[in-house]
Every structure is written in structure tokens, then in C-alpha cells.
Design a protein around this motif. Structure first.
Motif, PDB file in Angstrom:
ATOM      1  N   ASN A 127      -5.136   4.116  -6.522  1.00  0.00           N
ATOM      2  CA  ASN A 127      -4.179   3.095  -6.082  1.00  0.00           C
ATOM      3  C   ASN A 127      -3.505   2.305  -7.192  1.00  0.00           C
ATOM      4  O   ASN A 127      -2.848   1.306  -6.930  1.00  0.00           O
ATOM      5  N   THR A 128      -3.684   2.725  -8.431  1.00  0.00           N
ATOM      6  CA  THR A 128      -2.838   2.136  -9.462  1.00  0.00           C
ATOM      7  C   THR A 128      -1.534   2.927  -9.452  1.00  0.00           C
ATOM      8  O   THR A 128      -1.423   3.988  -8.818  1.00  0.00           O
ATOM      9  N   PRO A 168      -1.038  -2.152 -10.145  1.00  0.00           N
ATOM     10  CA  PRO A 168      -1.188  -1.547  -8.822  1.00  0.00           C
ATOM     11  C   PRO A 168       0.078  -0.862  -8.323  1.00  0.00           C
ATOM     12  O   PRO A 168       1.179  -1.211  -8.739  1.00  0.00           O
ATOM     13  N   HIS A 213       3.314  -2.614  -4.879  1.00  0.00           N
ATOM     14  CA  HIS A 213       3.062  -4.022  -5.165  1.00  0.00           C
ATOM     15  C   HIS A 213       4.356  -4.671  -5.613  1.00  0.00           C
ATOM     16  O   HIS A 213       5.006  -4.209  -6.542  1.00  0.00           O
ATOM     17  N   SER A 256      -9.453  -4.126  -6.871  1.00  0.00           N
ATOM     18  CA  SER A 256      -9.066  -3.613  -8.189  1.00  0.00           C
ATOM     19  C   SER A 256      -9.400  -4.680  -9.214  1.00  0.00           C
ATOM     20  O   SER A 256      -8.725  -5.705  -9.304  1.00  0.00           O
ATOM     21  N   ASN A 313     -11.556   0.416  -9.437  1.00  0.00           N
ATOM     22  CA  ASN A 313     -10.765   0.408  -8.201  1.00  0.00           C
ATOM     23  C   ASN A 313     -11.549   1.031  -7.051  1.00  0.00           C
ATOM     24  O   ASN A 313     -11.952   2.192  -7.137  1.00  0.00           O
ATOM     25  N   ASN A 321      -4.980  -3.719  -4.344  1.00  0.00           N
ATOM     26  CA  ASN A 321      -4.064  -2.606  -4.606  1.00  0.00           C
ATOM     27  C   ASN A 321      -3.970  -1.614  -3.451  1.00  0.00           C
ATOM     28  O   ASN A 321      -3.603  -0.474  -3.641  1.00  0.00           O
ATOM     29  N   GLU A 322      -4.283  -2.091  -2.242  1.00  0.00           N
ATOM     30  CA  GLU A 322      -3.906  -1.319  -1.059  1.00  0.00           C
ATOM     31  C   GLU A 322      -2.960  -2.197  -0.266  1.00  0.00           C
ATOM     32  O   GLU A 322      -3.298  -3.328   0.065  1.00  0.00           O
TER      33      GLU A 322
END
Ligand code: HEM
Ligand SMILES: [Cu+2]
Ligand SMILES: [Cu+2]
Lengths: 563, 180
Positions: free
Chosen positions: A378-379, A447, A450, B128, B135, B161-162
Motif C-alpha cells: 500500500n505504499t 502511501p 493519499h 503504516s 505496513n 495507507n488504505e
């Protein structure tokens, strides 16, 4: 049965073209290009927002545009184009009428209506849930309905493809086995059926949930099944794109696969393994065991990775063998230096091959390691990875083949040949650097999905490093270049379709060279030769792969301890 | 020619090119090495994600987190008003994600292990930890328990970060790591 006046013979290539199939290829290709334009514009808006110094859109529009970009470009553009490819690989290459054109029109209509529904609800702001639409986040029911209609349409199109294979066999329109390219397309279609089945299993209950008929959907189960669809749909793309690589190698060079057995075997591995390898999307999820993750990513994925590595050798190897046969025999790389780099069909295809392997392939396998995923999940690294696969891999391969297919279908000369020469480089290198810098920023923890990496409105602040900001700015700059490349492609295609001069039957257009299938038959009997140049390139690839893989283990080993 | 039926009708009897055989061999060995790396790291590496997870009702999880926070609270963060909680060394540390915050702030001791519990009260969130860059996906209805040992001290931020909704980008949290 088959009226002969339903066919025309292409003066350039000698292919017999079934006219109803031709019309269908045309509409699907046009629909694809239109959605590439829409999805590309959303992509540029998103990119300009993630470029910290520009930060274009407000938050709500950003999340809306990101949903639209993912949906329009990954689903709609790619799949419409693939339908055109399926019809080409079956009807044109097998010299056969297309099965049930009426159903194929129905498929087109369903896909179009589905895409319009989805776009409508996204644009009015009722479905800003990203194209993955993870529950319990809820979109307007029309969003799920749109996706389902689109998928049903695509399923029917696959049926038409299989039907055409059956007809061709029954009517003996070809001798022996189907061509490798058709075989690759068939693999894509088989995986598509599996994909759409997974999609139905998860999207239909979700639609019912969104209107209140189903009361609960388990978020983990949703993700597992959703990626059964999401992952295997990427295998459709890979198969289609590799089929196109082989097709271009054959059209331009008369290249014949080094060995049919190996290339077909590698395609078969995709069916056997790749489509179930969805666990690499779920590596840092609670509730799934390590045994399952390791089994799934390695047993299922590495054998498919093996298949891709095989194609990575055999496609350029086939070109090398054909070139050497023509006398480009000096040293290791004369065959490559003397390749038609000014012809977008070739440059697009070769860039797609190289960039897909180095940017998409290596990074995908590395981040698909159970433990390494901890530093990547998810980065924005992930976004860099898949621009390496679907943008500079699949999309660029589709662009390349369009320079052959569009003049062929419309019987027109390509407009703006000068721009066409540069277009694959603009898009490939532009988006290639976008991928690289997104991966760089992701390694520093930025992220994905974002709106504000500066956390200006957050109560608890955090500052990313200056290097992270620099990476995001560079990704922004190259996004503009890549978008210009995409726009150039669209202009050339639309220009050719609307304003192209009718094809001059005999004279070949000088640039880009009009490929001639008839000619390739003559060279086509190339026997297999050793391919030292390709082998050296493959070793460079493997070395990069190994180094990059272990650099990431090193980085992982510096993390806090966890077990 | 890949766009025509194979010239050799019995193509499966054709010999395979030497470069191909060699390459398939190399690629296969590499695939096996990559496969072996994952179990190897489970045995001897320091960074493995725990498989311990339980189904949980969000409200019940929330109560557990609050009870632990009440018991081990050592202060309050001025800017956010969030409690600062110092869980017992070697014991359970609870953290929850909800739109749009990570609650509470944890204070851990460097070099000590904790059983960190993670779950969400509503949407999926992404835990994260920056700038360490760990993460982990956080689901509602699942309680994930991992054993975590900070090896550096200072103030660390949890970024979400979701994508979890319109306030996703303001969803941050803190973990402080002190030397003792
Ligand atoms: C026209 C040039 C393009 C630009 C400037 C661009 C830019 C971007 C950016 C900046 C993101 C968002 C990163 C984030 O905030 O998470 C993104 C996401 C994405 N892009 Fe592109 N992209 C382009 C072309 C493509 C193409 C050709 C494809 C695939 C065929 C593609 C597929 C995707 C997907 C699937 C996502 C993820 C959406 C999501 O997270 O829901 N992009 N793109
Ligand atoms: Cu969140
Ligand atoms: Cu979030």
C-alpha cells in the motif's frame, strides 16, 4: 452459409477479413481508445494532485478521479482492446468468419452500458471507493451493476471467440494447429472466464448488499475473492500482451518462435498457475496463514514467473533468429541495432518487452515475497510496480500493435508519421520514469491513494523526507510527459480513422514501414538458430533481478523485529 | 511464424533450442531459491508477520482497547488530547483504527517485546509505521496480534495507507519509543 461477399482480401497483407468481424473489431477498438482518453485525463489530474507543489484537485475530486482512472483505464480501455484482439486472433488469423456477430454486438452493448453506468456514478461522486471497492465501504448500486454488466459483456465476447475457434476447426479454415498468437489469445480467454466467474461470485453479493438485501459481507473474504478476479485479470493482460509481442515479431520480421513447444508450454503454465496466485495481494492481511501465502505465491506464482521469463527469452530470441537469417550477423547485437527503431510497431513492442520485464516483473516478484511485502504494501511503490506492468507493458504493447491494426482495419494511411515515430518513446520512457519515481517514493514510505502527504490538516503531524518529496515531484513531471505520449497516440489513431488518406494499394508508406504478412511468409521458414545476443540480455536481466531481490531483503532486515 | 499455423505439423517433436534449455534451467533454479527464501526467513529472519488473528466484534474490541488504556495511561498528548498509554513490557498493547484516527498513543520501550493488537472499528485501514516503514492491513472484525520489538527509539507516526474515506489523509497516530 458463409457468403464470400462477406469477406474482403487485404491488399497489403493478404489476410481475408470477415466484414462483420471487421466492424466489431473497429467498434471495440474505438471504444477502447475513447476510454483511454477519459482514463488518461483522470490519470493526469491525479498525478498533478500528487505532485506536492501543484496539488491540483481538492480531496473529494481527487478520490473521485482516482476511482475513475483505475476503472476506466485498467478495466475499460484494456478489456475493450482485448476483445478486439480476440476477434482478430480468431477470425483474421484463422481465416474464418466470426461466430454469431449478433451476440458479439450484444457483448459490446453490455460492456458499453456497464462502463457508462460506472462512469456516471463515479463522476457524480457516488462511488469514490476506488476500483477495488473494498467492503465495508459502500458505493451506489449502479457502480456494482455497471461492473457486472461490463463483465457479462466480456464473458459473451470470450464465448464468441471460442465459437469462432470451433467453426474454424469444423470448416477447416486452417491446417494443423492454431497459430501461436491465437493460442496465446485462447489462454487469455480461458483465464478471462475464470476471472469473470470470480468477479460474479463477489460482485453480485456486493450489489445485493449495497441495496440492503444481503446484510453482511466479510471484509477478508471479499478481498480474497475480489483478488481472484483482480489478479487473474492481470494474467489476461499478460497473455494478451505476450501474444501481441509474438504477433509483432512475426509481422515485422517474419520471426518464427524458437520452438513452438516451449512457447506454448509457457502459455499453458499461465493457465495452470498464475490465475490462482492471488495471495500476493494479501500478504500482510490478518487471518491467512503463512503456509497458504508461501504456497500460493511460490508454487503458483513462481512457475508462472518462470513462464514469463521464458517468453522474455523466446520473443526477442525469435526476432534475433529472424534477423540473423537475413544477414544481420555481426557481433552479438547487430540484429538489434539494425532493427526498425523508427517504426512505432517495433519500438513500442520492444520497449514494452524490456520495460515490462525490468520495471514490472522484477519489482512484482520482489514485493510478492511474504516478508518483503511488509515494507511495500500500500505504499506508492505498488502503483509504480503496476504502471510498470499495465502502463508500459500492456498499454504500450497495445499501442504498438494499433499502428498495424488500425491502418489494416480502416484501410487508411497513418497520419502524422513523424509524431508516430516518437510516440512510443514519449509514453514508454515518460511512464517508465513515473514508475521508477513512484517506486522510489514508496520505498521511503509514501502511501498510495493519499491526497496529502504533508498531513497539513492532520492533528498529529508527520514530515516525509525531502527525498520523498523530490521523488513525488519527479513522478509528477514525468506523468506530464507520459500523458503527452498517450495523447499523441490518441490523436494519431483518431486522426487516421477520421482523416487518413485511403490506403495506396501497392506503394508502401515509407515511415512507418507498413508491415507485410505476405513478405514475412517468404522469410518465415527461418530455421532455428542460436541466439547469443538475446541470451546475454537475459543474463543481464537475471543479474539485475537477483541483486534487486537481495537488496530488498537487506532493507527488510533493518526493520523492527516482529514475529 | 507465430501468426500462422506451425509449419511443422508435429511441432511437439521439434528439438528445443540450446539457449532455451539453459535459460529454463537457470530460471527454474532461481524460482526455487526464491521459494526457499520465505521458509528460511521464517526460521532465521527477524521480520515475519504473525499469523495470530481472531474474529472480533468491533464494539467488543473497542472496549478492550479502552480498558487497557484506562489501566496503563501515563499522560495525554497536548495537541490531540489523545491518551498516552504505556503497556507493560512483554504484555499486550492495544491499538485501534477508526475514521479518522489511530487510538491511543502508545509508549513502548526500545528492545522490549510487546503483543500488539490491531483492529478496526469501521472501514479497512492501513497501519503504516513511518519512518520505519512497516505496513500491515487492518480489517474490521479481525483482531490481529503480532509480537513487535522496537529497535530504534524516538517518535514514530502511523499513517493510514488504505483508503478509508474522505478524511483518509488526516488519519495519523503515534507510537513513542523510549530508551527505558
Ligand atoms: C496517462 C498517463 C498516466 C498517468 C499520468 C498515471 C498516473 C497515476 C497516478 C498518479 C496514480 C495514483 C497514485 C495514487 O495516489 O495512489 C495512478 C493510479 C493508477 N493507475 Fe495510472 N497513470 C497513467 C496511465 C495508466 C495506465 C495506462 C494504466 C493501466 C492500463 C494505469 C493504471 C493505474 C491504476 C490501476 C491505478 C490505481 C488506482 C487506484 O489506486 O485505485 N495508469 N496513475
Ligand atoms: Cu484509515
Ligand atoms: Cu485511510
Amino acid at each position: 452459409m458463409t457468403a464470400t461477399n462477406e469477406f474482403r482480401v487485404c491488399p497489403d497483407t493478404g489476410f481475408r477479413v470477415h466484414l462483420p468481424a471487421e466492424a466489431l473489431m473497429k467498434v471495440n477498438a474505438v471504444a477502447a481508445v475513447v476510454f483511454l482518453l477519459i482514463g488518461g485525463i483522470f490519470g493526469l489530474l491525479v498525478a498533478l494532485t500528487r505532485w506536492p507543489a501543484v496539488h491540483l484537485l481538492p480531496a473529494d475530486l481527487f478520490y473521485m478521479a482516482l476511482t475513475a482512472h483505475g476503472t476506466d483505464i485498467l478495466l475499460v480501455w484494456v478489456i475493450f482492446f482485448e476483445v478486439a484482439v480476440l476477434y482478430f486472433a480468431s477470425s483474421v488469423l484463422l481465416n474464418c468468419r466470426l461466430a454469431t456477430p449478433k451476440l458479439a454486438w450484444l457483448a459490446f452493448a453490455l460492456m458499453m452500458i456497464g462502463a457508462l453506468f460506472a462512469n456516471y456514478v463515479i463522476v457524480i461522486g457516488q462511488a469514490s471507493v476506488m476500483f477495488t471497492s473494498y467492503v465495508p465501504m459502500r458505493a451506489h448500486p449502479l457502480f456494482y451493476l455497471g461492473l457486472i454488466l461490463f463483465a457479462v459483456g466480456a464473458l459473451i465476447a470470450c464465448g464468441v471467440f471460442f465459437g469462432t475457434l470451433v467453426i474454424a476447426k469444423r470448416e477447416r479454415t486452417y491446417e494443423g494447429s492454431i497459430p501461436l498468437v491465437t493460442f496465446g489469445a485462447m489462454v487469455a480467454a480461458i483465464i478471462a472466464v475464470f476471472t469473470i466467474a470470480s468477479g460474479a461470485v463477489i460482485l453480485i453479493p456486493t450489489l445485493l448488499w449495497s441495496v440492503g438485501i444481503v446484510s453482511y459481507i466479510d471484509p477478508l473474504l471479499y478481498k480474497v475473492i475480489w483478488w481472484g478476479m483482480g489478479h487473474s485479470s492481470q494474467q489476461i493482460n499478460v497473455s494478451a500482451q505476450i501474444a501481441i509481442w509474438y504477433a509483432i515479431a512475426a509481422i515485422l520480421f517474419g520471426a518464427k518462435p524458437l520452438s513452438e513447444k516451449v512457447s506454448r508450454g509457457a502459455f499453458l503454465l499461465y493457465i495452470l498457475f498464475l490465475q490462482i496466485a492471488s495471495a500476493h495481494h494479501l500478504l500482510v492481511e490478518p487471518g491467512l496463514s503463512s503456509e497458504y501465502k508461501i504456497w500460493n505465491t511460490s508454487y503458483a506464482m513462481y512457475l508462472a514467473v518462470l513462464a514469463s521469463m521464458i517468453h522474455g527469452l523466446t520473443v526477442p530470441g525469435a526476432i534475433e533468429a529472424a534477423q540473423r537469417k537475413k544477414g544481420y550477423n555481426k557481433g552479438l547485437f547487430e540484429w538489434l541495432r539494425k532493427a526498425p527503431w523508427g517504426n512505432p510497431v517495433f519500438s513500442g513492442m520492444f520497449l514494452s518487452l524490456v520495460l515490462f520485464g525490468f520495471l514490472g516483473g522484477i519489482t512484482g516478484v520482489t514485493m510478492g515475497v511474504e516478508q518483503i511485502n511488509l515494507i511495500i504494501h500500500n505504499t506508492i511503490y505498488v502503483v509504480g510496480h503496476f504502471h510498470g506492468t499495465v502502463a508500459v507493458g500492456t498499454t504500450l504493447a497495445f499501442m504498438a500493435v494499433s499502428y498495424f491494426v488500425v491502418p489494416f482495419l480502416w484501410q487508411k494511411e497513418l497520419v502524422m508519421p513523424g509524431l508516430a515515430k516518437w510516440q512510443p518513446y514519449l509514453f514508454g520512457i515518460g511512464m517508465g520514469f513515473v514508475a521508477v519515481f513512484q517506486m522510489g517514493a514508496g520505498t521511503l514510505g509514501v502511501p498510495r491513494r493519499h491526497w496529502d502527504m504533508s498531513f497539513a490538516d492532520a492533528v498529529l503531524k508527520f514530515d516525509f523526507s525531502a527525498a520523498a518529496y523530490l521523488m513525488m515531484a519527479l513522478a509528477g513531471i514525468f506523468s506530464v510527459i507520459g500523458s503527452i505520449g498517450a495523447l499523441a497516440y490518441i490523436l494519431i489513431m483518431v486522426g487516421t480513422i477520421l482523416f487518413g488518406e485511403p490506403k495506396r494499394a501497392a506503394a508502401k508508406a515509407p515511415a512507418p514501414a507498413q508491415p507485410s504478412a505476405a513478405e514475412s511468409v517468404r522469410h518465415g521458414s527461418a530455421g532455428t538458430l542460436e541466439v547469443p545476443g538475446t541470451f546475454v540480455l537475459a543474463l543481464v536481466f537475471l543479474t539485475t533481478f537477483v541483486l534487486y531481490y537481495y537488496v530488498n531483503w537487506k532493507y527488510l532486515s533493518e526493520l523492527w523485529l516482529m514475529k | 511464424m507465430s501468426i500462422f499455423p506451425p509449419k511443422e505439423r508435429l511441432w511437439w517433436n521439434e528439438p528445443i533450442e540450446r539457449s532455451e534449455v539453459l535459460w529454463i534451467g537457470l530460471a527454474f533454479v532461481w524460482a526455487m531459491i526464491m521459494f526457499a527464501m520465505m521458509p528460511f526467513w521464517h526460521l532465521s529472519g527477524g521480520q515475519n508477520l504473525s499469523n495470530e488473528a481472531y474474529r472480533v466484534v468491533p464494539e467488543a474490541y473497542g472496549q478492550k482497547v479502552e480498558a487497557a488504556a484506562a489501566k496503563y495511561k501515563v499522560g495525554e498528548d497536548k495537541a490531540s488530547g489523545l491518551p498516552i498509554v504505556r503497556p507493560p513490557v512483554g504484555g499486550d498493547a492495544y491499538m485501534l483504527g477508526r475514521t479518522y484516527e489511530w487510538w491511543p498513543i502508545l509508549e513502548l520501550v526500545k528492545g522490549q517485546s510487546y503483543r500488539l493488537h490491531l483492529s478496526s472499528m469501521d472501514m479497512m485501514h492501513g497501519f503504516s509505521l513511518q519512518p520505519v516503514n512497516i505496513n500491515i492491513q487492518v480489517h474490521p472484525d479481525y483482531e490481529h496480534v503480532l509480537t513487535l520489538t522496537p529497535t530504534t527509539s524516538g517518535e514514530f507516526t502511523i499513517v493510514c495507507n488504505e483508503f478509508c474515506g474522505i478524511g483518509h489523509h488526516v488519519m495519523t497516530g503515534k507510537i513513542r519509543v523510549v530508551d527505558k
